[in-house]
Design a protein around this motif. Structure first.
Motif, PDB file in Angstrom:
ATOM      1  N   ASN A   1       4.902 -11.293 116.348  1.00 18.30           N
ATOM      2  CA  ASN A   1       3.936 -11.041 115.013  1.00 18.30           C
ATOM      3  C   ASN A   1       2.736 -11.773 115.689  1.00 18.30           C
ATOM      4  O   ASN A   1       1.670 -11.710 115.598  1.00 18.30           O
ATOM      5  CB  ASN A   1       3.948 -11.210 114.169  1.00 18.30           C
ATOM      6  CG  ASN A   1       5.107 -10.027 113.450  1.00 18.30           C
ATOM      7  OD1 ASN A   1       5.459  -9.803 113.586  1.00 18.30           O
ATOM      8  ND2 ASN A   1       6.510 -10.794 112.518  1.00 18.30           N
ATOM      9  N   ASP A   2       2.797 -13.072 116.862  1.00 15.58           N
ATOM     10  CA  ASP A   2       1.791 -13.483 117.478  1.00 15.58           C
ATOM     11  C   ASP A   2       1.703 -13.014 118.804  1.00 15.58           C
ATOM     12  O   ASP A   2       2.457 -13.170 120.039  1.00 15.58           O
ATOM     13  CB  ASP A   2       2.189 -14.468 116.823  1.00 15.58           C
ATOM     14  CG  ASP A   2       0.715 -16.063 117.935  1.00 15.58           C
ATOM     15  OD1 ASP A   2       0.064 -15.683 118.461  1.00 15.58           O
ATOM     16  OD2 ASP A   2       1.411 -16.890 117.261  1.00 15.58           O
ATOM     17  N   LYS A   3       0.717 -12.211 119.089  1.00 15.51           N
ATOM     18  CA  LYS A   3       0.217 -11.495 120.094  1.00 15.51           C
ATOM     19  C   LYS A   3      -0.170 -12.561 121.660  1.00 15.51           C
ATOM     20  O   LYS A   3       0.220 -12.467 122.566  1.00 15.51           O
ATOM     21  CB  LYS A   3      -0.997 -10.422 120.603  1.00 15.51           C
ATOM     22  CG  LYS A   3      -1.018  -9.039 119.272  1.00 15.51           C
ATOM     23  CD  LYS A   3      -1.342  -8.006 119.361  1.00 15.51           C
ATOM     24  CE  LYS A   3      -1.113  -7.378 118.697  1.00 15.51           C
ATOM     25  NZ  LYS A   3      -2.307  -5.673 118.271  1.00 15.51           N
ATOM     26  N   ALA A   4      -1.073 -13.655 120.839  1.00 12.32           N
ATOM     27  CA  ALA A   4      -1.376 -14.718 122.264  1.00 12.32           C
ATOM     28  C   ALA A   4      -0.229 -15.481 122.594  1.00 12.32           C
ATOM     29  O   ALA A   4       0.153 -15.946 124.086  1.00 12.32           O
ATOM     30  CB  ALA A   4      -2.261 -15.590 121.131  1.00 12.32           C
ATOM     31  N   TYR A   5       0.701 -15.936 121.374  1.00 12.79           N
ATOM     32  CA  TYR A   5       2.174 -16.160 122.564  1.00 12.79           C
ATOM     33  C   TYR A   5       2.937 -15.810 123.144  1.00 12.79           C
ATOM     34  O   TYR A   5       3.476 -15.996 123.777  1.00 12.79           O
ATOM     35  CB  TYR A   5       3.381 -16.995 120.800  1.00 12.79           C
ATOM     36  CG  TYR A   5       4.179 -17.056 121.170  1.00 12.79           C
ATOM     37  CD1 TYR A   5       4.810 -18.416 121.920  1.00 12.79           C
ATOM     38  CD2 TYR A   5       5.240 -16.041 121.056  1.00 12.79           C
ATOM     39  CE1 TYR A   5       5.992 -18.767 122.267  1.00 12.79           C
ATOM     40  CE2 TYR A   5       6.670 -16.797 121.282  1.00 12.79           C
ATOM     41  CZ  TYR A   5       6.978 -17.901 121.529  1.00 12.79           C
ATOM     42  OH  TYR A   5       8.151 -18.376 123.006  1.00 12.79           O
TER      43      TYR A   5
END
Length: 299
Positions: free
Chosen positions: A267-271
């Protein structure tokens, strides 16, 4: 071992491997049935401990077979300070079935028993499938992109399997092994995958990212393993069975597990992007290491 005796050695090695595999897996099959019939936590823990011991016996039998059929020179670096009381995430390049044998033989007394992410098809192999299930090894079903477009409900199924399996490893020290390329390396696969590396396929990051998310606080270290067979590059597993394996090169880099590589991959695109860059950086260094090893052993 002389090439003249290679066919005989191949036959002896194959027979011994089958015999020892059956001797070690049959007790695990009965233990797995017990775990299935009595799914209580103390029973599960007892079965896991027993199956880990039987797997250690299997690794010992492989070491014995290698000793009597091959004259292998091991070139090993990076095994200092490893412990059987720690949790490890082991990532490695994948050239051949020889990789599994090498890791089992080399690390059986240095770290907890290896747990592999297995293809679903292995679940149906007699003895082996149930034994691996008793060892809590996760079976992964790979779906093609076209198949997932037709069956979107199956998207993320492997990730959920990884999540459930990793939770089982919290009870006792474990080494989770992931060949993150997802398949054995060949030049054809390298071309098809448009790999940016000379000696490797592109790494798949979702599995180990999820393992780090579920068990990150328990992992003591990441073991970045590079395997290389300088004298047997073309067909290492066949050469191993035939008594022709000459040298196994193993380089182990110990990496820390910190918060920067833990996060919500789904769910965390940056991560997700950060983690992919981190893994590709490791793979770039591994590719360069294999180039250096090739240069050293060709001199």
């Amino acid at each position: 071992m002389s090439k003249l005796f290679a066919p005989i050695t191949f036959l002896i090695t194959t027979i011994l491997t089958i015999i020892f595999t059956m001797l070690c897996s049959i007790p695990m099959v009965f233990a797995g049935v017990l775990k299935l019939l009595l799914p209580f936590k103390p029973i599960r823990r007892g079965v896991s401990s027993f199956c880990n011991f039987m797997m250690w016996c299997w690794c010992l039998s492989l070491a014995f077979i290698l000793k009597i059929t091959n004259r292998i020179t091991w070139d090993i670096q990076g095994t200092d300070n490893l412990s059987k009381n720690n949790w490890y995430l082991l990532i490695s390049n994948h050239k051949s079935w020889t990789d599994i044998v090498a890791l089992c033989v080399l690390l059986r007394d240095r770290i907890p028993m290896n747990k592999y992410f297995l293809k679903q098809q292995l679940a149906w192999v007699p003895f082996i499938g149930i034994a691996c299930w008793a060892l809590d090894m996760p079976f992964m079903r790979r779906y093609s992109r076209s198949y997932l477009l037709k069956h979107p409900e199956l998207r993320g199924k492997d990730i959920e399997t990884t999540r459930r399996s990793c939770k089982k490893f919290r009870d006792h020290p474990t080494t989770i092994v992931n060949f993150v390329e997802g398949s054995r390396f060949t030049e054809q696969k390298k071309t098809k995958s448009k790999s940016p590396y000379r000696n490797l396929l592109p790494p798949k990051s979702a599995g180990i990212a999820l393992a780090l998310n579920v068990l990150g606080s328990q992992f003591d270290k990441i073991l970045n393993v590079t395997l290389y067979y300088p004298d047997n590059e073309q067909r290492p597993f066949f050469d191993l069975l035939s008594g022709q394996m000459k040298r196994i090169v193993v380089r182990i880099e110990t990496l820390p597990v910190d918060e920067s590589i833990r996060g919500d991959y789904l769910n965390d695109k940056a991560y997700k992007r950060q983690f992919q860059l981190w893994l590709h950086g490791i793979w770039q260094s591994k590719d360069q290491l294999i180039d250096r090893l090739k240069s050293e052993y060709r001199k």
